[in-house]
Structures are given as C-alpha cells and as structure tokens.
Write an enzyme that holds these catalytic residues in place. Structure first.
Site, PDB file in Angstrom:
ATOM      1  N   SER A 128       0.827  -1.208   0.000  1.00  0.00           N
ATOM      2  CA  SER A 128       0.000   0.000   0.000  1.00  0.00           C
ATOM      3  C   SER A 128       0.854   1.246   0.000  1.00  0.00           C
ATOM      4  O   SER A 128       1.934   1.268   0.571  1.00  0.00           O
ATOM      5  CB  SER A 128      -0.935   0.033   1.206  1.00  0.00           C
ATOM      6  OG  SER A 128      -1.651   1.260   1.194  1.00  0.00           O
ATOM      7  N   LYS A 182      -4.137  -6.834   3.469  1.00  0.00           N
ATOM      8  CA  LYS A 182      -4.191  -5.701   2.535  1.00  0.00           C
ATOM      9  C   LYS A 182      -5.631  -5.395   2.151  1.00  0.00           C
ATOM     10  O   LYS A 182      -6.029  -4.233   2.040  1.00  0.00           O
ATOM     11  CB  LYS A 182      -3.361  -6.003   1.276  1.00  0.00           C
ATOM     12  CG  LYS A 182      -3.514  -4.982   0.144  1.00  0.00           C
ATOM     13  CD  LYS A 182      -2.879  -3.650   0.478  1.00  0.00           C
ATOM     14  CE  LYS A 182      -3.351  -2.448  -0.320  1.00  0.00           C
ATOM     15  NZ  LYS A 182      -3.373  -2.502  -1.750  1.00  0.00           N
ATOM     16  N   HIS A 185      -7.180  -3.608   4.989  1.00  0.00           N
ATOM     17  CA  HIS A 185      -6.615  -2.253   4.938  1.00  0.00           C
ATOM     18  C   HIS A 185      -7.426  -1.376   3.977  1.00  0.00           C
ATOM     19  O   HIS A 185      -7.816  -0.261   4.314  1.00  0.00           O
ATOM     20  CB  HIS A 185      -5.148  -2.320   4.497  1.00  0.00           C
ATOM     21  CG  HIS A 185      -4.580  -1.008   4.035  1.00  0.00           C
ATOM     22  ND1 HIS A 185      -4.898  -0.453   2.811  1.00  0.00           N
ATOM     23  CD2 HIS A 185      -3.742  -0.130   4.642  1.00  0.00           C
ATOM     24  CE1 HIS A 185      -4.274   0.721   2.691  1.00  0.00           C
ATOM     25  NE2 HIS A 185      -3.561   0.927   3.774  1.00  0.00           N
ATOM     26  N   ASN A 186      -7.683  -1.900   2.786  1.00  0.00           N
ATOM     27  CA  ASN A 186      -8.434  -1.114   1.809  1.00  0.00           C
ATOM     28  C   ASN A 186      -9.871  -0.878   2.260  1.00  0.00           C
ATOM     29  O   ASN A 186     -10.427   0.192   2.025  1.00  0.00           O
ATOM     30  CB  ASN A 186      -8.428  -1.805   0.441  1.00  0.00           C
ATOM     31  CG  ASN A 186      -7.101  -1.630  -0.270  1.00  0.00           C
ATOM     32  OD1 ASN A 186      -6.068  -1.476   0.372  1.00  0.00           O
ATOM     33  ND2 ASN A 186      -7.119  -1.665  -1.589  1.00  0.00           N
ATOM     34  N   GLU A 189      -9.789   1.806   4.626  1.00  0.00           N
ATOM     35  CA  GLU A 189      -9.571   3.039   3.845  1.00  0.00           C
ATOM     36  C   GLU A 189     -10.917   3.580   3.326  1.00  0.00           C
ATOM     37  O   GLU A 189     -11.161   4.788   3.375  1.00  0.00           O
ATOM     38  CB  GLU A 189      -8.630   2.677   2.685  1.00  0.00           C
ATOM     39  CG  GLU A 189      -8.242   3.777   1.752  1.00  0.00           C
ATOM     40  CD  GLU A 189      -7.371   3.200   0.613  1.00  0.00           C
ATOM     41  OE1 GLU A 189      -6.365   2.511   0.882  1.00  0.00           O
ATOM     42  OE2 GLU A 189      -7.721   3.418  -0.558  1.00  0.00           O
TER      43      GLU A 189
HETATM   44  P1  NDP Z   1      -1.851  -2.248 -13.931  1.00  0.00           P
HETATM   45  O1  NDP Z   1      -2.738  -2.852 -12.921  1.00  0.00           O
HETATM   46  O2  NDP Z   1      -2.416  -1.233 -14.857  1.00  0.00           O
HETATM   47  O3  NDP Z   1      -1.188  -3.440 -14.788  1.00  0.00           O
HETATM   48  C1  NDP Z   1      -0.401  -3.169 -15.918  1.00  0.00           C
HETATM   49  C2  NDP Z   1       0.720  -4.158 -15.975  1.00  0.00           C
HETATM   50  O4  NDP Z   1       0.237  -5.495 -16.075  1.00  0.00           O
HETATM   51  C3  NDP Z   1       1.582  -3.917 -17.207  1.00  0.00           C
HETATM   52  O5  NDP Z   1       2.924  -4.145 -16.865  1.00  0.00           O
HETATM   53  C4  NDP Z   1       1.066  -4.969 -18.165  1.00  0.00           C
HETATM   54  O6  NDP Z   1       1.961  -5.321 -19.151  1.00  0.00           O
HETATM   55  C5  NDP Z   1       0.856  -6.110 -17.212  1.00  0.00           C
HETATM   56  N1  NDP Z   1      -0.002  -7.152 -17.739  1.00  0.00           N
HETATM   57  C6  NDP Z   1      -1.339  -7.115 -17.926  1.00  0.00           C
HETATM   58  N2  NDP Z   1      -1.773  -8.290 -18.428  1.00  0.00           N
HETATM   59  C7  NDP Z   1      -0.685  -9.085 -18.572  1.00  0.00           C
HETATM   60  C8  NDP Z   1      -0.496 -10.420 -19.039  1.00  0.00           C
HETATM   61  N3  NDP Z   1      -1.526 -11.163 -19.438  1.00  0.00           N
HETATM   62  N4  NDP Z   1       0.756 -10.898 -19.046  1.00  0.00           N
HETATM   63  C9  NDP Z   1       1.790 -10.158 -18.628  1.00  0.00           C
HETATM   64  N5  NDP Z   1       1.667  -8.898 -18.165  1.00  0.00           N
HETATM   65  C10 NDP Z   1       0.444  -8.371 -18.144  1.00  0.00           C
HETATM   66  O7  NDP Z   1      -0.547  -1.622 -13.251  1.00  0.00           O
HETATM   67  P2  NDP Z   1      -0.327  -0.882 -11.847  1.00  0.00           P
HETATM   68  O8  NDP Z   1       1.110  -0.578 -11.811  1.00  0.00           O
HETATM   69  O9  NDP Z   1      -1.311   0.210 -11.616  1.00  0.00           O
HETATM   70  O10 NDP Z   1      -0.661  -1.987 -10.757  1.00  0.00           O
HETATM   71  C11 NDP Z   1       0.015  -3.226 -10.703  1.00  0.00           C
HETATM   72  C12 NDP Z   1      -0.566  -4.069  -9.598  1.00  0.00           C
HETATM   73  O11 NDP Z   1      -0.402  -3.378  -8.375  1.00  0.00           O
HETATM   74  C13 NDP Z   1      -2.065  -4.332  -9.727  1.00  0.00           C
HETATM   75  O12 NDP Z   1      -2.352  -5.619  -9.268  1.00  0.00           O
HETATM   76  C14 NDP Z   1      -2.670  -3.302  -8.798  1.00  0.00           C
HETATM   77  O13 NDP Z   1      -3.938  -3.701  -8.319  1.00  0.00           O
HETATM   78  C15 NDP Z   1      -1.633  -3.267  -7.701  1.00  0.00           C
HETATM   79  N6  NDP Z   1      -1.595  -2.070  -6.896  1.00  0.00           N
HETATM   80  C16 NDP Z   1      -1.770  -0.849  -7.437  1.00  0.00           C
HETATM   81  C17 NDP Z   1      -1.732   0.289  -6.669  1.00  0.00           C
HETATM   82  C18 NDP Z   1      -1.882   1.617  -7.298  1.00  0.00           C
HETATM   83  O14 NDP Z   1      -1.932   2.617  -6.544  1.00  0.00           O
HETATM   84  N7  NDP Z   1      -1.951   1.712  -8.622  1.00  0.00           N
HETATM   85  C19 NDP Z   1      -1.482   0.225  -5.221  1.00  0.00           C
HETATM   86  C20 NDP Z   1      -1.228  -1.093  -4.750  1.00  0.00           C
HETATM   87  C21 NDP Z   1      -1.302  -2.186  -5.556  1.00  0.00           C
HETATM   88  P3  NDP Z   1       1.951  -4.561 -20.576  1.00  0.00           P
HETATM   89  O15 NDP Z   1       2.756  -3.312 -20.356  1.00  0.00           O
HETATM   90  O16 NDP Z   1       2.614  -5.501 -21.505  1.00  0.00           O
HETATM   91  O17 NDP Z   1       0.539  -4.273 -20.936  1.00  0.00           O
END
Ligand code: NDP
Length: 478
Positions: A128, A182, A185-186, A189
C-alpha cells in the site's frame, strides 16, 4: 547471474518498486510483457541504480541469483495467473515468486498451494502507498511461508517505509494472510474516507463554511489524535481551486465515488466470516448510492418539497466543530475495531496466527491509512493479544466514552436536518448495540422458533428449547 531480485510488470507500481530497490543498492532484473516499458524505465531512470533489463522471460530468469526472488506486479486476476504460469517452468526449487498486485486472498491461497506442490515458494504480498509509496517506501504485507520471508525480509525491510526506525513490513502469516490484511486495509480506507467526507458535509451544511475554511479545520485536526495521511490530503483537496472555473475543486468534481472492488471484497469476506464491519459496509454502499444517478435524480425530484429535514442549526460554531471532530474520531475507532475483528476472524478461519499489534505497526507508515492513532492500536493489541474488541482497551474506551455525547449530538442533528451520515450513525448504532445489556435479538429468536421451530436458548438454564406455538404453547427441550 548478477541480479539479487527481479520485477516483472513495469507499469507505474512495478517501475517504482524496481526503482526503490535499485536506489537502495540492489541489482534489479526488470522485465515487462511489452518490452517498451523496460526500455523506458532504463532511459528515464537507469542512472538511479543497477538495473538488468531483459526482453525475454528466460533471460530475465537467467539473470537472477539463486534462490531467485521475483516480484510480479501486474493486473490482479488472469494476468497474474498468466505470468505465474509462464514463470514456473523456468524456476528451480526454493525460488520465490512474490505477487505484489492486489490479488484476492482466495486466489493467493490457491496459487500458494499449487506452487508449494511444485517445490516453489509463493508469497502473496500486499503493498500500500500508491505510486508514490512504491517509490519512496510503501507499507508491505507479505504472507506465504515463513522460510520465504527469511530470504525476502531483509530486502523488503530496506525498501519499506520507516516509522521510529522500524520498517513497515513484517511476515503477517502463511499463504493468503498478506493479501487478506491488505484487503481489510483497503476496506478500512473506504470507511476512513467516508467518515472524512461526512465530517466535511456536516461542516459545510452546519457552518456554511467554504471548502477552504474546512481545509483549515482539517489542518487543525491533523495536529491532534486525528493526525493521518487521509485528513492531510483531504485538506489539500478542499483547498484546491479549479483553474478553469475558479471554483472550489470539490464543487466541480462529479459526486459519484468510483471503486475498484477491494471494499466489496472486504464486505463479502466479512459476511462469510460473520463479522459486523458496519462502517466499511456503509462506506461501500455509500459509494454505490452515489453512483445510482437515475434513482438519485428521481428521488431528488420526488422529494424536492417533501420528505422533511431542515437546515442544520448551529448556535455555537466552535462547539459544533469539536462535536464533529469527536464524532469522527469515535466512528473511526469503531471502523478500525471492526477491521481488526475481521483480521482476527480470518486468521482463525485459515490458521494464519496474525498478530494484530504487528499489523497496526506496519500500517503506521507508507500506506494510505497511516495515522498517529495506530500507535495506540499497536499498544492495545500488544498489551492484550486476546483483546475482545479494541473498544474496551482503556485508551480507546476513554476516547469513545468521552466522545459519545458529541457523537450523539452530531448524529441526531444530522438525522433531524436530513444530512445523510451513514458511517457516523451506523458506527454509533454498533457501539450502542455492543454495549447494550439486552438486545431485541431475543424477540428474533422467538419469531424464528414460532415460524420455523428453530429453537432458542434460555437465560436461566442450559439447553435448547422449542415452544409448541400452534398447539398448547408448552415448552419442550429440543
Ligand atoms: P496495472 O494494474 O495497470 O497493470 C499493468 C501491468 O500489467 C503492465 O505491466 C502490463 O503489461 C501487465 N499485464 C497485464 N496483463 C498481462 C499479461 N496477461 N501478461 C503479462 N503482463 C500483463 O498496473 P499498476 O502498476 O497500476 O498496478 C500493478 C498491480 O499493483 C495491480 O495488481 C494493482 O492492483 C496493484 N496495486 C496498485 C496500486 C496503485 O496505486 N496503482 C497500489 C497497490 C497495488 P503490458 O505493459 O505488456 O501491458
């Protein structure tokens, strides 16, 4: 192989975690499905530390020292399964996959079991702090096997937020415990944000205060027991002026609260575990209500001139502000008490042995719900790990009892004026329900026995009983 840890999935969260690791002196292997993201990371931030980019997953894996530690930071759900399935054939015994995405804890339990069967280690890890936290120090909630934490802990402790010199990371329990914590936590939140929003609404309605004036009140609150990241940024948002119109930013934002689903997961889990997390549930439903646009419009038209309610009448502005502050604090204590109850229930159901004091400690920094009063929560559960509810810890019992008159005044004024305060009022109802000597649940038991012979227990002797409601109304032991 040179890399000490790898990150695959380099969207905003993964890229920032990789940078955080590199800045702390680790050699980080980086990989993304579409190679452009890895190239971009190196171009923009390659100077920040030692990155080992790879375009093919095999090269990525080959660049890692053993036992390999690979952080997966991709979309939760099918994407995470896809990445794990591609990785597993390339790994060796004792290698560790760390899923730092927002996975559902049930998926984490399934994945952990599968990978354990393959001789690999799987750590479902809650993170988080948003993108800023990922870069500068998040709160980290790893589950999985304790042996995996022995390898992983020293790395995570370097990149986590720190409070009083202590890293905001600890092994919270086996398999899905990290993602469960987690999730809660959410959920908390959601409750925290709803409570802050209700306080804002009351101040605006009651004082005719401008968002900027309310921001000042929040800044003042943030110096005391309500000190928290969310109160701090609420002041920022309320102070902000929309550049295009010159109006308060909060007045030009559509009043429909979105959600990505972790609040819903928390409530679903609480229903399964039979834990009354009323604050989190009300907050989740309040978001749903805000999105019921057609119904809201129809009801606003239908009740424009009827339906009761009057303007909030505030005779003493200072007293009102203090009442709202105390009501907010008491409601917040209830929301956290309920969340920690859910963690305890989950821990018992799945055998995780989660230490609630430790969870409170690792939420003190880095995460969205970081708050000064988590110190008191940590102290409460450390002093008594079996505490039946946070509300009876001496510190919180005093806080809630002292705040109760304010809480009641605020909720009754709000009800009378027709200002919806679902989280304030349901938290007060929960508090009153919990402390009540006798509840009308006795009548419910009577009704259940009447229509369905569901039986009841008596207060004066042990056993189960049934009354022959349609016969002679005599009682039989069941
Ligand atoms: P996203 O959730 O938008 O995910 C995008 C990423 O996933 C890209 O690297 C993409 O690759 C990859 N991806 C999607 N599908 C596939 C697949 N089939 N095979 C391989 N790679 C894949 O990115 P975030 O950075 O926002 O979040 C990442 C994780 O962290 C998520 O699970 C999210 O819930 C979690 N999270 C996010 C927070 C936030 O504040 N954003 C906070 C805490 C946790 P490509 O570039 O090739 O499309």
């Amino acid at each position: 192989p040179v890399a000490q840890i790898g990150v695959t999935g380099l969207a905003v969260m993964g890229a920032n975690l990789a940078r955080n690791l590199a800045r702390k002196g680790f050699t980080v292997a980086v990989h993304n499905r579409s190679p452009q993201r890895a190239r971009q990371l190196l171009a923009d931030h390659g100077h920040e530390g030692a990155f080992v980019p790879a375009e093919a997953l095999t090269d990525f894996v080959a660049s890692l020292q053993r036992p390999r530690a690979i952080i997966v930071m991709v979309q939760a759900g099918a994407a995470t399964d896809a990445v794990i399935d591609q990785l597993t054939p390339l790994l060796d015994a004792d290698d560790i996959i760390i899923d730092c995405g927002n996975a559902h804890y049930a998926d984490t339990r399934r994945r952990e079991e599968t990978l354990r069967g393959l001789g690999l280690r799987f750590v479902g890890c809650g993170v988080s702090g948003g993108e800023e936290g990922a870069l500068t120090g998040p709160s980290i909630m790893p589950g999985g096997a304790a042996e995996a934490y022995a390898t992983l802990g020293p790395i995570l402790e370097k990149i986590a937020a720190r409070v009083d010199g202590q890293p905001c990371v600890a092994h919270v329990g086996s398999d899905g415990a990290g993602h469960f914590v987690k999730m809660v936590h959410n959920g908390i939140e959601y409750a925290d944000m709803q409570l802050i929003a209700e306080a804002y609404d009351l101040l605006r309605e009651g004082l005719w205060a401008s968002p900027k004036q309310i921001a000042q009140i929040f800044r003042q609150w943030n110096t005391g027991e309500l000190n928290s990241f969310l109160v701090e940024i609420a002041a920022d948002v309320l102070e902000h002026t929309d550049a295009a119109t010159g109006r308060p930013f909060v007045d030009i934002v559509a009043d429909i609260a979105a959600q990505k689903g972790t609040g819903r997961w928390t409530v679903q889990s609480a229903l399964d575990l039979n834990v009354p997390i009323t604050g989190i549930a009300e907050a989740t439903f309040a978001r749903a209500l805000s999105g019921s646009v057609d119904q809201r419009r129809a009801a606003a038209d239908a009740f424009a001139h009827a339906g009761g309610g009057h303007a909030l009448t505030v005779s003493d502005a200072d007293l009102f502000v203090e009442d709202v502050r105390r009501a907010l604090y008491a409601s917040k204590v209830v929301a956290y008490a309920q969340g920690f109850d859910q963690i305890d229930a989950g821990s018992q159901r799945y055998g995780w042995k989660i230490d609630r004091g430790q969870v409170a400690r690792l939420w003190r920094g880095g995460c969205i719900i970081r708050a000064r009063f988590l110190d008191h929560i940590a102290a409460a559960y450390t002093a008594d790990p079996q505490l039946p509810t946070l509300l009876v810890d001496p510190y919180f019992a005093t806080a809630v009892a002292d705040g109760a008159p304010s809480w009641r005044r605020v909720v009754s004024e709000a009800v009378w004026a027709g200002v919806p305060t679902p989280a304030f009022s349901s938290s007060l109802a929960y508090f009153d329900g919990l402390r009540r000597d006798r509840l009308p649940a006795a009548l419910i038991q009577g009704l259940r026995d009447h229509f369905g012979a569901h039986t009841y227990r008596r207060v004066d002797r042990p056993g189960s009983f049934h009354t022959r409601w349609s016969g002679d109304r005599g009682e039989a032991a069941a």
